[in-house]
Design a protein around this motif. Structure first.
Motif, PDB file in Angstrom:
ATOM      1  N   TYR A 200       0.827  -1.203   0.000  1.00 45.32           N
ATOM      2  CA  TYR A 200       0.000   0.000   0.000  1.00 45.32           C
ATOM      3  C   TYR A 200       0.864   1.258   0.000  1.00 45.32           C
ATOM      4  O   TYR A 200       0.621   2.199  -0.764  1.00 45.32           O
ATOM      5  N   ILE A 201       1.872   1.279   0.857  1.00 44.27           N
ATOM      6  CA  ILE A 201       2.706   2.478   0.962  1.00 44.27           C
ATOM      7  C   ILE A 201       3.586   2.641  -0.264  1.00 44.27           C
ATOM      8  O   ILE A 201       3.799   3.764  -0.745  1.00 44.27           O
ATOM      9  N   LYS A 202       4.062   1.536  -0.818  1.00 41.49           N
ATOM     10  CA  LYS A 202       4.842   1.655  -2.050  1.00 41.49           C
ATOM     11  C   LYS A 202       3.992   2.195  -3.198  1.00 41.49           C
ATOM     12  O   LYS A 202       4.485   2.981  -4.031  1.00 41.49           O
ATOM     13  N   LEU A 203       2.729   1.815  -3.263  1.00 42.82           N
ATOM     14  CA  LEU A 203       1.850   2.352  -4.296  1.00 42.82           C
ATOM     15  C   LEU A 203       1.640   3.850  -4.082  1.00 42.82           C
ATOM     16  O   LEU A 203       1.583   4.627  -5.050  1.00 42.82           O
ATOM     17  N   ALA A 204       1.568   4.264  -2.812  1.00 40.04           N
ATOM     18  CA  ALA A 204       1.466   5.694  -2.518  1.00 40.04           C
ATOM     19  C   ALA A 204       2.737   6.434  -2.928  1.00 40.04           C
ATOM     20  O   ALA A 204       2.681   7.570  -3.420  1.00 40.04           O
TER      21      ALA A 204
ATOM     22  N   VAL B 185       4.590   5.692  -5.438  1.00 42.03           N
ATOM     23  CA  VAL B 185       4.495   5.857  -6.891  1.00 42.03           C
ATOM     24  C   VAL B 185       3.625   7.067  -7.215  1.00 42.03           C
ATOM     25  O   VAL B 185       3.981   7.917  -8.050  1.00 42.03           O
ATOM     26  N   GLY B 186       2.468   7.163  -6.550  1.00 45.68           N
ATOM     27  CA  GLY B 186       1.569   8.288  -6.794  1.00 45.68           C
ATOM     28  C   GLY B 186       2.225   9.618  -6.494  1.00 45.68           C
ATOM     29  O   GLY B 186       1.990  10.613  -7.192  1.00 45.68           O
ATOM     30  N   ALA B 187       3.054   9.642  -5.460  1.00 48.80           N
ATOM     31  CA  ALA B 187       3.733  10.878  -5.071  1.00 48.80           C
ATOM     32  C   ALA B 187       4.986  11.139  -5.902  1.00 48.80           C
ATOM     33  O   ALA B 187       5.619  12.191  -5.759  1.00 48.80           O
ATOM     34  N   GLY B 188       5.371  10.180  -6.746  1.00 49.16           N
ATOM     35  CA  GLY B 188       6.519  10.363  -7.634  1.00 49.16           C
ATOM     36  C   GLY B 188       7.866  10.148  -6.981  1.00 49.16           C
ATOM     37  O   GLY B 188       8.892  10.612  -7.507  1.00 49.16           O
ATOM     38  N   ILE B 189       7.902   9.411  -5.850  1.00 49.26           N
ATOM     39  CA  ILE B 189       9.184   9.219  -5.169  1.00 49.26           C
ATOM     40  C   ILE B 189       9.411   7.746  -4.801  1.00 49.26           C
ATOM     41  O   ILE B 189      10.003   7.437  -3.765  1.00 49.26           O
ATOM     42  N   GLY B 190       8.948   6.840  -5.667  1.00 46.98           N
ATOM     43  CA  GLY B 190       9.175   5.435  -5.370  1.00 46.98           C
ATOM     44  C   GLY B 190       8.691   4.531  -6.478  1.00 46.98           C
ATOM     45  O   GLY B 190       8.218   4.986  -7.521  1.00 46.98           O
ATOM     46  N   THR B 191       8.836   3.240  -6.246  1.00 49.82           N
ATOM     47  CA  THR B 191       8.320   2.219  -7.154  1.00 49.82           C
ATOM     48  C   THR B 191       7.467   1.261  -6.327  1.00 49.82           C
ATOM     49  O   THR B 191       7.555   1.242  -5.098  1.00 49.82           O
TER      50      THR B 191
ATOM     51  N   ARG C   2       5.671 -11.394  -1.104  1.00 48.74           N
ATOM     52  CA  ARG C   2       4.761 -10.296  -1.404  1.00 48.74           C
ATOM     53  C   ARG C   2       4.600 -10.176  -2.922  1.00 48.74           C
ATOM     54  O   ARG C   2       5.542 -10.408  -3.678  1.00 48.74           O
ATOM     55  N   LEU C   3       3.412  -9.765  -3.331  1.00 46.66           N
ATOM     56  CA  LEU C   3       3.125  -9.541  -4.741  1.00 46.66           C
ATOM     57  C   LEU C   3       2.479  -8.172  -4.909  1.00 46.66           C
ATOM     58  O   LEU C   3       1.805  -7.681  -3.994  1.00 46.66           O
ATOM     59  N   PRO C   4       2.669  -7.533  -6.062  1.00 50.17           N
ATOM     60  CA  PRO C   4       2.011  -6.248  -6.307  1.00 50.17           C
ATOM     61  C   PRO C   4       0.499  -6.397  -6.230  1.00 50.17           C
ATOM     62  O   PRO C   4      -0.061  -7.468  -6.475  1.00 50.17           O
ATOM     63  N   LEU C   5      -0.162  -5.302  -5.905  1.00 53.11           N
ATOM     64  CA  LEU C   5      -1.618  -5.316  -5.794  1.00 53.11           C
ATOM     65  C   LEU C   5      -2.267  -5.469  -7.163  1.00 53.11           C
ATOM     66  O   LEU C   5      -1.754  -4.964  -8.175  1.00 53.11           O
ATOM     67  N   VAL C   6      -3.398  -6.142  -7.188  1.00 54.42           N
ATOM     68  CA  VAL C   6      -4.152  -6.330  -8.430  1.00 54.42           C
ATOM     69  C   VAL C   6      -5.643  -6.184  -8.138  1.00 54.42           C
ATOM     70  O   VAL C   6      -6.072  -6.214  -6.980  1.00 54.42           O
ATOM     71  N   GLY C   7      -6.419  -6.044  -9.210  1.00 50.99           N
ATOM     72  CA  GLY C   7      -7.869  -6.135  -9.132  1.00 50.99           C
ATOM     73  C   GLY C   7      -8.522  -5.078  -8.269  1.00 50.99           C
ATOM     74  O   GLY C   7      -8.078  -3.935  -8.186  1.00 50.99           O
ATOM     75  N   THR C   8      -9.596  -5.477  -7.592  1.00 51.28           N
ATOM     76  CA  THR C   8     -10.396  -4.526  -6.817  1.00 51.28           C
ATOM     77  C   THR C   8      -9.605  -3.967  -5.630  1.00 51.28           C
ATOM     78  O   THR C   8      -9.839  -2.821  -5.233  1.00 51.28           O
ATOM     79  N   GLU C   9      -8.704  -4.758  -5.078  1.00 47.30           N
ATOM     80  CA  GLU C   9      -7.901  -4.252  -3.960  1.00 47.30           C
ATOM     81  C   GLU C   9      -7.018  -3.104  -4.424  1.00 47.30           C
ATOM     82  O   GLU C   9      -6.932  -2.060  -3.765  1.00 47.30           O
ATOM     83  N   ARG C  10      -6.381  -3.287  -5.563  1.00 46.35           N
ATOM     84  CA  ARG C  10      -5.534  -2.213  -6.107  1.00 46.35           C
ATOM     85  C   ARG C  10      -6.367  -0.970  -6.415  1.00 46.35           C
ATOM     86  O   ARG C  10      -5.962   0.155  -6.087  1.00 46.35           O
ATOM     87  N   ASP C  11      -7.532  -1.168  -7.001  1.00 49.78           N
ATOM     88  CA  ASP C  11      -8.412  -0.037  -7.326  1.00 49.78           C
ATOM     89  C   ASP C  11      -8.825   0.719  -6.071  1.00 49.78           C
ATOM     90  O   ASP C  11      -8.879   1.952  -6.060  1.00 49.78           O
ATOM     91  N   ARG C  12      -9.134  -0.036  -5.006  1.00 47.04           N
ATOM     92  CA  ARG C  12      -9.572   0.596  -3.760  1.00 47.04           C
ATOM     93  C   ARG C  12      -8.449   1.431  -3.148  1.00 47.04           C
ATOM     94  O   ARG C  12      -8.671   2.580  -2.726  1.00 47.04           O
TER      95      ARG C  12
END
Length: 302
Positions: free
Chosen positions: A254-258, A260-266, A273-283
């Motif tokens: 969750y924090i890594k996705l944030a 990315v949104g803020a432009g300071i990470g991947t 662990r696996l990257p988020l997918v589907g409805t969880e990622r959308d939420r």
């Protein structure tokens, strides 16, 4: 470098490439964002840093990279979370040579030690090094609580100086302060309780969402400590849906996705662990995008 255990200490994520190798350029990008925001120290190798998936060599690489890049601007703290006491002691002894300024200690991992065993574990590490130490008290996730009686015993050692308070009981800040005064520095370790604990006298904040939103995290801390509660509260109310990403088993993703949104990470993580997918990622993305769209203008503060 001395540590006064006050202020904002990001628990940094570990950046990986898509091949799950260390991504040091991305790590430095985020580290610079933290320094620009005015954080007071950094913590490496914690749960948010996916420490359980890192080799000792990789941890050393991260520490050496951070120490060299920071170049004394803020202290670098290394987390120790080992199952064996002798391995924890070995890491603590080697940490000085890596240039770290202090240590954060989790209780024994993968074994629910009793109070005597837990104190013996902490003492073994604390007497093996002169580095200042912050204990991590998180009975919710790690099933071992460092009680007031245990602190009575442990703070006889001068190297044990602070606690990352993650019991999720805000009143524990007052209990600690009433019992120990300023002998034990208190840093909130739960993002969703940070302002509350700071208002009640916590000295600092070991933060998670700071990895994506460093300026806002530092602003809340600085404003509270300046007594500008209403201004801090306005930021904190905006921040809370994002801060709630920190109290989930997938906080790393969750924090890594944030970030990315803020432009300071991947968002690359290391298996299992696996990257988020589907409805969880959308939420989660909806929460992050809402926060970014309504990011507040921060007041001036020193």
């Amino acid at each position: 470098m001395a540590i006064n255990w006050q202020g904002v200490f990001p628990a940094l994520t570990t950046k990986f490439t898509v091949e799950e190798e260390l991504d040091l350029p991305a790590f430095i990008t985020n580290l610079q964002a933290q320094l620009d925001a005015g954080v007071d120290g950094i913590i490496l190798g914690g749960s948010l840093g996916e420490a359980s998936t890192l080799s000792n060599e990789e941890k050393n690489t991260l520490v050496q990279t951070a120490v060299e890049y920071v170049d004394g601007q803020v202290p670098v703290v290394l987390n120790i979370a080992e199952g064996a006491t002798r391995e924890a002691v070995r890491i603590a002894k080697e940490a000085v040579g890596l240039g770290v300024s202090g240590l954060m200690l989790l209780p024994p991992m993968r074994y629910k030690a009793d109070e005597r065993e837990t104190c013996t574990y902490f003492k073994a590490i604390a007497t093996a090094t002169d580095l200042p130490i912050m204990l991590y008290n998180n009975p919710i996730d790690y099933k071992i609580e460092v009680t007031l009686a245990m602190f009575d015993e442990l703070i006889a050692l001068p190297t044990i100086q602070a606690v990352k308070e993650s019991t999720r009981d805000v009143s524990n800040v007052t209990r600690l302060r009433n019992r120990f005064g300023d002998r034990v520095r208190i840093l909130c370790g739960v993002d969703t309780l940070a302002m509350e604990e700071l208002v009640m006298g916590a000295d600092g904040w070991v933060a998670g969402l700071v990895c994506a939103f460093p300026r806002e995290t530092v602003a809340v801390y600085k404003l509270v400590k300046a007594g500008r509660i209403e201004e801090a509260r306005a930021i904190y109310r905006w921040f809370l849906p994002l801060l709630e990403l920190d109290i989930h088993p997938k906080l790393v993703q969750y924090i890594k996705l944030a970030e990315v949104g803020a432009g300071i990470g991947t968002e690359h993580v290391r298996a299992p662990r696996l990257p988020l997918v589907g409805t969880e990622r959308d939420r989660v993305l909806a929460i992050i995008n809402e926060g970014l769209a309504n990011r507040p203008e921060l007041p001036q503060f020193s």
